[in-house]
Scaffold this active site. Structure first.
Site, PDB file in Angstrom:
ATOM      1  N   SER A 174      31.847  23.399  24.571  1.00 10.64           N
ATOM      2  CA  SER A 174      32.214  24.816  24.436  1.00 10.64           C
ATOM      3  C   SER A 174      31.564  25.380  23.167  1.00 10.64           C
ATOM      4  CB  SER A 174      33.725  24.969  24.298  1.00 10.64           C
ATOM      5  OG  SER A 174      34.371  24.476  25.438  1.00 10.64           O
ATOM      6  N   ARG A 197      42.089  23.299  17.988  1.00  3.33           N
ATOM      7  CA  ARG A 197      40.738  23.022  17.462  1.00  3.33           C
ATOM      8  C   ARG A 197      40.679  23.242  15.951  1.00  3.33           C
ATOM      9  NH1 ARG A 197      40.230  21.592  21.955  1.00  3.33           N
ATOM     10  NH2 ARG A 197      38.413  21.738  23.319  1.00  3.33           N
ATOM     11  N   GLU A 214      32.372  27.487  17.947  1.00  4.57           N
ATOM     12  CA  GLU A 214      33.152  26.249  17.879  1.00  4.57           C
ATOM     13  C   GLU A 214      32.394  25.121  17.170  1.00  4.57           C
ATOM     14  OE1 GLU A 214      35.329  22.766  18.676  1.00  4.57           O
ATOM     15  OE2 GLU A 214      33.457  23.108  19.710  1.00  4.57           O
TER      16      GLU A 214
HETATM   17  N1  EPU Z   1      36.399  30.311  33.227  1.00  5.92           N
HETATM   18  C1  EPU Z   1      35.584  31.268  33.779  1.00  5.92           C
HETATM   19  N2  EPU Z   1      34.246  31.049  33.786  1.00  5.92           N
HETATM   20  C2  EPU Z   1      33.702  29.932  33.271  1.00  5.92           C
HETATM   21  C3  EPU Z   1      34.522  28.969  32.708  1.00  5.92           C
HETATM   22  C4  EPU Z   1      35.887  29.164  32.688  1.00  5.92           C
HETATM   23  O1  EPU Z   1      36.041  32.303  34.264  1.00  5.92           O
HETATM   24  O2  EPU Z   1      32.472  29.798  33.337  1.00  5.92           O
HETATM   25  C5  EPU Z   1      37.854  30.495  33.291  1.00  5.92           C
HETATM   26  C6  EPU Z   1      38.433  29.513  34.302  1.00  5.92           C
HETATM   27  O3  EPU Z   1      38.485  30.060  35.566  1.00  5.92           O
HETATM   28  C7  EPU Z   1      39.812  29.263  33.775  1.00  5.92           C
HETATM   29  C8  EPU Z   1      39.643  29.430  32.284  1.00  5.92           C
HETATM   30  O4  EPU Z   1      38.432  30.125  32.062  1.00  5.92           O
HETATM   31  O5  EPU Z   1      40.698  30.229  34.242  1.00  5.92           O
HETATM   32  C9  EPU Z   1      39.666  28.101  31.532  1.00  5.92           C
HETATM   33  O6  EPU Z   1      38.553  27.328  31.922  1.00  5.92           O
HETATM   34  P1  EPU Z   1      38.475  25.732  31.746  1.00  5.92           P
HETATM   35  O7  EPU Z   1      39.659  25.110  32.372  1.00  5.92           O
HETATM   36  O8  EPU Z   1      37.151  25.289  32.224  1.00  5.92           O
HETATM   37  O9  EPU Z   1      38.631  25.489  30.212  1.00  5.92           O
HETATM   38  P2  EPU Z   1      38.053  26.264  28.938  1.00  5.92           P
HETATM   39  O10 EPU Z   1      39.179  27.031  28.338  1.00  5.92           O
HETATM   40  O11 EPU Z   1      36.826  27.003  29.264  1.00  5.92           O
HETATM   41  C10 EPU Z   1      38.751  24.389  27.279  1.00  5.92           C
HETATM   42  C11 EPU Z   1      38.133  23.602  26.166  1.00  5.92           C
HETATM   43  C12 EPU Z   1      37.253  22.497  26.714  1.00  5.92           C
HETATM   44  C13 EPU Z   1      38.110  21.584  27.580  1.00  5.92           C
HETATM   45  C14 EPU Z   1      38.727  22.427  28.703  1.00  5.92           C
HETATM   46  C15 EPU Z   1      39.675  21.637  29.579  1.00  5.92           C
HETATM   47  C16 EPU Z   1      37.918  25.126  24.285  1.00  5.92           C
HETATM   48  C17 EPU Z   1      36.992  25.919  23.423  1.00  5.92           C
HETATM   49  N3  EPU Z   1      37.356  24.478  25.301  1.00  5.92           N
HETATM   50  O12 EPU Z   1      37.692  25.028  27.968  1.00  5.92           O
HETATM   51  O13 EPU Z   1      36.771  21.747  25.608  1.00  5.92           O
HETATM   52  O14 EPU Z   1      37.345  20.546  28.139  1.00  5.92           O
HETATM   53  O15 EPU Z   1      39.485  23.520  28.121  1.00  5.92           O
HETATM   54  O16 EPU Z   1      40.843  21.403  28.897  1.00  5.92           O
HETATM   55  O17 EPU Z   1      39.107  25.095  24.025  1.00  5.92           O
HETATM   56  C18 EPU Z   1      34.950  21.638  24.071  1.00  5.92           C
HETATM   57  O18 EPU Z   1      35.741  21.941  23.191  1.00  5.92           O
HETATM   58  O19 EPU Z   1      33.749  21.429  23.817  1.00  5.92           O
HETATM   59  C19 EPU Z   1      35.403  21.548  25.455  1.00  5.92           C
HETATM   60  C20 EPU Z   1      34.576  21.302  26.456  1.00  5.92           C
END
Ligand code: EPU
Length: 348
Positions: free
Chosen positions: A237, A164, A343
């Protein structure tokens, strides 16, 4: 000089996905590079600042608005060339690029389906999702230098992409992105790397299958803009996933297990990202710091489907949003000693 159609006191909230914030003192649409240059000259002549608005999906507008010229980037030319090259103006909706690539069976962007916003923003924050980052598909970025008002083409190595992050994000006042060239892989298989994606489709899935599965996952997390979704008003995010050293990650894991927030170390989500660094999951930290999905502070709430998205339920202010974000940051810091960084960009 083109004739500039400068508008006054234009409300910005409707141009953002959060639907929050005040007005731009001056506002102009730039549908081509010449208009962009003229708009910047005009702002300089008036002695006011200028800022670029793209798709508004990663932007927070202060309640007091913007006391300068907002330039709405609308350069919308797009060309799919033989061999997998796409040239897209900064104002092309991102989904148009992904859809065009997948329908031609050009691999490289299929996991980036369903991301709101415009193409010009994608190199700035190196948009990434479900195992792909836009940096891996970028062949060149066409930019306007703000100091000389001349155009340049930067190669991916010039852009110093990170998680990012990019040259454009680190030095926001230096360049304006006007077009992006992508180099895609005709008839190559899709990227099926992300755990959740892996679980939902087979290794022989087509690019269209990958795209469908990603859209399904995003919809489940309210990360797809859907007029019927009560979580729709967000900037995706709200925080970055913190990247910490291995020792700090271990400390967080011990703390989580010690406080019975995780049954075992394996239950604390984290991913090695090279250089001995570890990416923690901000959504998980937020929930375990006691801010559950759906927690509300008046018109602002945590999405009911993803703890990392802050949602505006209508009738709120940017001040409310930022105050709640601060509260979350303090809670995570107090519980885990981890600093969360915002972000989306704050317009100023
Ligand atoms: N998790 C939780 N609770 C939640 C959400 C997530 O415990 O409410 C845990 C999940 O269980 C998992 C981990 O966090 O173990 C990762 O969750 P997820 O796969 O949903 O991805 P994220 O890390 O929360 C990132 C990006 C998203 C992107 C997703 C999928 C960032 C800041 N965000 O989210 O990007 O869609 O991965 O690759 O890196 C964005 O930047 O706006 C965005 C939506």
């Amino acid at each position: 000089m083109t004739t500039l159609d400068i508008q006054r006191d234009v409300p910005l909230a409707p141009l953002t996905t959060l639907v929050l914030g005040g007005s731009a003192r001056c506002f102009v649409r730039a549908e081509d590079e010449a208009t962009l240059v003229d708009a910047l000259r005009w702002a300089a002549d008036e002695g006011i600042s200028s800022s670029i608005l793209g798709g508004g999906s990663n932007l927070i507008v202060p309640d007091e608005g913007y006391d300068g010229l907002v330039i709405h980037m609308r350069i919308a030319d797009i060309e799919f060339r033989n061999g997998g090259t796409v040239d897209a103006g900064a104002g092309v909706p991102w989904e148009t690029v992904v859809d065009g690539a997948v329908s031609r069976a050009w691999a490289g962007l299929e996991c980036l389906s369903g991301i709101p916003g415009s193409t010009g923003a994608t190199p700035i924050q190196n948009v990434g999702a479900y195992g792909q980052e836009v940096a891996d598909a970028i062949a060149a970025v066409r930019v306007l230098r703000r100091d000389t008002l001349t155009f340049e083409e930067l190669g991916p190595e010039d852009c110093t992409f990170g998680y990012r992050n990019s040259l454009f994000k680190r030095e926001p006042d230096r360049f304006i992105v006007t077009a992006v060239r992508f180099a895609l892989r005709p008839n190559a298989p899709g990227t099926i790397r992300y755990g959740e994606l892996h679980k939902s489709i087979g290794a022989d899935a087509t690019l269209a299958d990958v795209r469908r599965a990603v859209l399904h996952l995003r919809r489940r997390k309210s990360m797809l803009i859907d007029p019927d979704d009560p979580n729709r008003r967000s900037a995706g995010s709200f925080f970055l996933n913190p990247i910490v050293g291995a020792a700090e990650a271990e400390r967080v894991v011990e703390q989580a297990v010690g406080q019975h927030l995780a049954a075992s170390p394996a239950d604390v989500p984290r991913y090695p990202v090279g250089d001995g660094k570890v990416k923690l999951a901000a959504g998980w930290l937020i929930e375990k710091a006691g801010i559950e999905k759906g927690t509300r502070r008046g018109a602002i709430g945590v999405s009911t489907n993803h703890a990392l998205a802050l949602v505006h339920h209508g009738g709120g202010t940017t001040a409310d949003l930022l105050a709640f974000a601060d509260e979350i940051r303090v809670r995570v810091r107090d519980r885990f000693g981890v600093k969360l960084e915002r972000e989306p960009r704050l317009l100023r």
